[in-house]
Enzyme design. Structure first.
Site, PDB file in Angstrom:
ATOM      1  N   SER A  25      85.597 -31.389 -18.646  1.00  0.00           N
ATOM      2  CA  SER A  25      84.335 -32.044 -18.303  1.00  0.00           C
ATOM      3  C   SER A  25      84.150 -33.361 -19.051  1.00  0.00           C
ATOM      4  CB  SER A  25      83.173 -31.091 -18.590  1.00  0.00           C
ATOM      5  OG  SER A  25      83.274 -30.578 -19.914  1.00  0.00           O
ATOM      6  N   GLY A  61      84.535 -47.823 -28.908  1.00  0.00           N
ATOM      7  CA  GLY A  61      84.721 -49.242 -28.599  1.00  0.00           C
ATOM      8  C   GLY A  61      84.220 -49.618 -27.234  1.00  0.00           C
ATOM      9  N   GLU A 127      89.204 -56.264 -28.184  1.00  0.00           N
ATOM     10  CA  GLU A 127      89.899 -55.270 -29.003  1.00  0.00           C
ATOM     11  C   GLU A 127      91.371 -55.648 -29.051  1.00  0.00           C
ATOM     12  OE1 GLU A 127      87.476 -51.180 -29.012  1.00  0.00           O
ATOM     13  OE2 GLU A 127      88.805 -51.377 -27.321  1.00  0.00           O
ATOM     14  N   HIS A 248      96.041 -44.121 -34.272  1.00  0.00           N
ATOM     15  CA  HIS A 248      95.032 -45.171 -34.463  1.00  0.00           C
ATOM     16  C   HIS A 248      95.162 -45.720 -35.867  1.00  0.00           C
ATOM     17  CE1 HIS A 248      91.308 -47.373 -34.504  1.00  0.00           C
ATOM     18  NE2 HIS A 248      91.182 -47.150 -33.214  1.00  0.00           N
ATOM     19  N   ARG A 297      97.908 -51.779 -31.207  1.00  0.00           N
ATOM     20  CA  ARG A 297      97.703 -50.712 -32.191  1.00  0.00           C
ATOM     21  C   ARG A 297      98.961 -50.264 -32.910  1.00  0.00           C
ATOM     22  NH1 ARG A 297      93.233 -46.998 -29.332  1.00  0.00           N
ATOM     23  NH2 ARG A 297      91.648 -48.581 -29.679  1.00  0.00           N
ATOM     24  N   HIS A 358      95.870 -40.280 -32.210  1.00  0.00           N
ATOM     25  CA  HIS A 358      94.669 -40.695 -31.497  1.00  0.00           C
ATOM     26  C   HIS A 358      94.746 -40.487 -29.992  1.00  0.00           C
ATOM     27  CE1 HIS A 358      91.040 -42.915 -30.795  1.00  0.00           C
ATOM     28  NE2 HIS A 358      91.651 -43.882 -30.135  1.00  0.00           N
ATOM     29  N   ARG A 393      99.335 -47.311 -25.194  1.00  0.00           N
ATOM     30  CA  ARG A 393      98.117 -47.626 -24.443  1.00  0.00           C
ATOM     31  C   ARG A 393      97.416 -48.854 -25.012  1.00  0.00           C
ATOM     32  NH1 ARG A 393      92.296 -45.378 -25.505  1.00  0.00           N
ATOM     33  NH2 ARG A 393      93.165 -45.492 -27.576  1.00  0.00           N
TER      34      ARG A 393
END
Ligand SMILES: Cc1cc2nc3c(=O)[nH]c(=O)nc-3n(C[C@H](O)[C@H](O)[C@H](O)COP(=O)(O)OP(=O)(O)OC[C@H]3O[C@@H](n4cnc5c(N)ncnc54)[C@H](O)[C@@H]3O)c2cc1C
Length: 557
Positions: A25, A61, A127, A248, A297, A358, A393
């Site tokens: 969900s 973010g 970012e 992360h 990242r 992360h 990602r």
């Protein structure tokens, strides 16, 4: 293809039926449910805890989309491909970035309130890895909470969406043609739906989120135990890119023995100008990458890990003192409160940080319509691997991916329904019974799996570190088998089912990571420090062998 393995569990004691059963969900699951309703299909959302207990509500973010003046999907595509380090599926990325802006507008129409400037325009921040301001945010740093609030409110008022909370989905059910026809689940409920049951459906959608709990230190909530990937493997589906776990760079460092979900200091804090500094106060990202602290990242996480090793430190610092109290209070209220709750005041002191698991860039392999390799089984959100992230990602692409590909699944289901290709399905009970039961490890295995993975398959990996992890995981599996043989099996319950899922996913992840003998994206091998396009510009596809062990095979080049 029948389901070959299943979790050890009692036979279903109750049954229910729907058109489309959605597992999870978060942004992905709720978006599928709301959209299949538009095609007149009934949806049942089954979720492990309460509706908003997943990664979605923790996202800080924001959500990336080419919404700003001068920005284009093409520029968003370029930044995504760079972050993905040669392994993105360009068509999937093109779909993400071109359908993304309208998907965000539809989310707003559903009720999500994004931060806006005095002119009424949506405020956009930057970012890591983005060359433009294209991250829409809500409540300052509470984007996921707002998206979750809006979607939960929408499903709660739709009588065609049935919601079952505190329900742990165990395994897939299929019909005699091997088409997904439902699932087994354990409900911690009352009355008729209590204990293990079965839900029959025309199609099954996995939206179970990530697998961060495979590691000791993670930003993911306790429910992120990789259940969807484990279920898909047992059902015979192909999973891919498991080795690409994003660490992360800047979770809050809360001490040397930290375990479980750690608070996150969002990348947006660096986007607004905070600096990474080492134990001597030196800005070590300057000169390492043209974007300095805003490099992708993986580059930042590696640079932090390297500097920690050089200085013999277990954390570095994020310095945002120059923001001043007012900016901290208005732009990052949640992060400010979290830091203060841990005894650190970012207004007057640098924040201690250290990398932690992360985001799972890999997952259950899907085509552009969200279909997996098992007919009738779909996947979207973090559990899926659509090909948009490649080896890493790009920040804030995941909420967008959940949204866009969930809508695509709903559209595919609607098309199939309209064409009469989505009939009611029956369950092949004999096939379900014939699937081999997987022995369950004891619940304490969870912490041991996490320690093995953090030590052996974390930010820095080598053949030796992963062999240690693989040996430790194999021992846990052997012990579970021995306990069954000695007639002392672990009780089937939520903790042991989750431990079995973590064990399978961890074993599959280590097998893939050990096989990929190169450094690419967020996969960093100490013993193979270079990217090797000649051999490894391809995916590893993992499936379950008849023995129950995961096997990774390189895709044809
Ligand atoms: C701290 C943090 C910050 C982040 N910040 C950002 C950001 O700013 N921008 C961005 O784009 N992304 C961000 N991400 C990533 C992003 O939040 C997730 O990738 C995304 O929300 C995943 O959505 P989802 O719907 O796939 O899964 P989730 O939101 O994780 O939902 C998964 C659901 O599946 C349920 N579930 C799991 N297993 C079972 C089972 N066996 N049976 C039944 N139900 C099950 C869970 O209970 C949950 O409801 C962040 C993640 C974290 C952890």
């Amino acid at each position: 293809m029948p389901v070959t393995h299943r979790l050890t569990a009692p036979a279903p004691g109750w049954t229910a039926a729907t058109d489309v059963v959605v597992v999870g969900s978060g942004v992905a699951g709720l978006t599928v449910a709301l959209n299949v309703r538009k095609a007149g299909l009934r949806a049942m959302v089954v979720t492990k805890a309460v509706l908003d207990e997943g990664s979605t509500r923790w996202a800080q973010g924001g959500i990336a989309a080419a919404l700003g003046e001068g920005d284009t999907p093409e520029q968003h595509l370029d930044d995504t491909l760079v972050a993905g380090a040669g392994l993105c599926d360009e068509e999937a990325v093109r779909t993400l970035v071109t359908e993304g802006p309208d998907a965000v507008r539809r989310l707003i129409a559903t009720g999500a309130l994004f931060d806006r400037g005095e002119d009424g325009e949506i405020l956009l921040t930057r970012e890591g890895g983005h060359h433009r301001r294209r991250i829409a945010h809500a409540g300052g740093d509470a984007t996921g909470a707002e998206i979750s609030r809006a979607l939960v409110a929408a499903v709660r008022t739709d009588p065609g969406v049935e919601l079952i909370e505190h329900a742990l989905v165990l395994d897939l059910l299929t019909d005699s043609e091997g088409h997904a026809s439902g699932l087994t689940l354990h409900v911690m409920g009352e009355g008729q739906r209590d204990g293990v049951g079965a839900v029959r459906a025309r199609a099954v959608v996995l939206a179970t989120g990530g697998m961060g709990q495979v590691f000791s230190a993670t930003t993911n909530p306790a429910v992120s135990t990789g259940d969807g990937v484990a279920l898909a493997l047992r059902a015979g589906a192909a999973v891919t890119d498991l080795e690409f776990v994003q660490f992360h760079p800047t979770p809050l460092w809360v001490g040397p023995d930290a375990e479980g979900q750690l608070p996150l200091i969002s990348e947006a804090v660096r986007g607004e100008g905070a600096h990474l500094v080492d134990a001597d106060g030196v800005r070590f990202m300057v000169g390492q990458h043209e974007l300095a602290e805003l490099a992708p990242r993986d580059i930042v996480a590696k640079a932090i890990t390297r500097r920690m090793q050089e200085q013999g430190a277990d954390h570095m610092f994020l310095d945002g003192r120059h923001f001043g109290a007012e900016m901290w209070e208005h732009r990052f209220p949640t992060i400010l409160a979290t830091c203060r709750a841990h005894g650190i005041d970012p207004v007057t002191a640098p924040i201690p940080i250290a990398p932690a698991a992360h985001y799972a860039s890999g997952g259950v392999r899907t085509d552009p319509r969200g279909r997996t390799s098992v007919p009738g089984l779909y996947a979207c959100g973090e559990v899926a691997c659509t090909g948009v992230h490649g080896a890493n990602r790009l920040a804030s692409n995941s909420l967008l991916e959940g949204l866009v590909f969930a809508e695509r699944i709903a559209a595919d289901l609607a098309d199939r329904h309209a064409a009469g290709e989505l009939p009611e399905r029956t369950v092949d009970v004999a096939a379900a019974r014939a699937a081999r039961p997987v022995p369950l490890p004891p619940s304490e295995a969870r912490a041991e799996i996490q320690r093995l993975m953090s030590r052996g398959a974390g930010v820095l990996r080598s053949a030796a570190s992963m062999a240690d992890a693989a040996a430790g995981l194999a021992l846990i599996a052997e012990q579970a088998h021995s306990h069954v043989a000695e007639e002392k099996p672990a009780d089937p319950r939520v903790e042991t089912w989750e431990a079995a899922n973590l064990l399978l996913v961890a074993t599959a992840l280590v097998a893939a990571a050990a096989q990929r003998e190169e450094t690419r994206g967020c996969h960093w091998r100490e013993d193979f420090p270079e990217r090797d396009d000649a051999h490894w510009r391809r995916h590893l596809i993992t499936t379950l062998a008849a023995s129950g062990d995961p096997v990774s095979t390189p895709e044809e080049q």
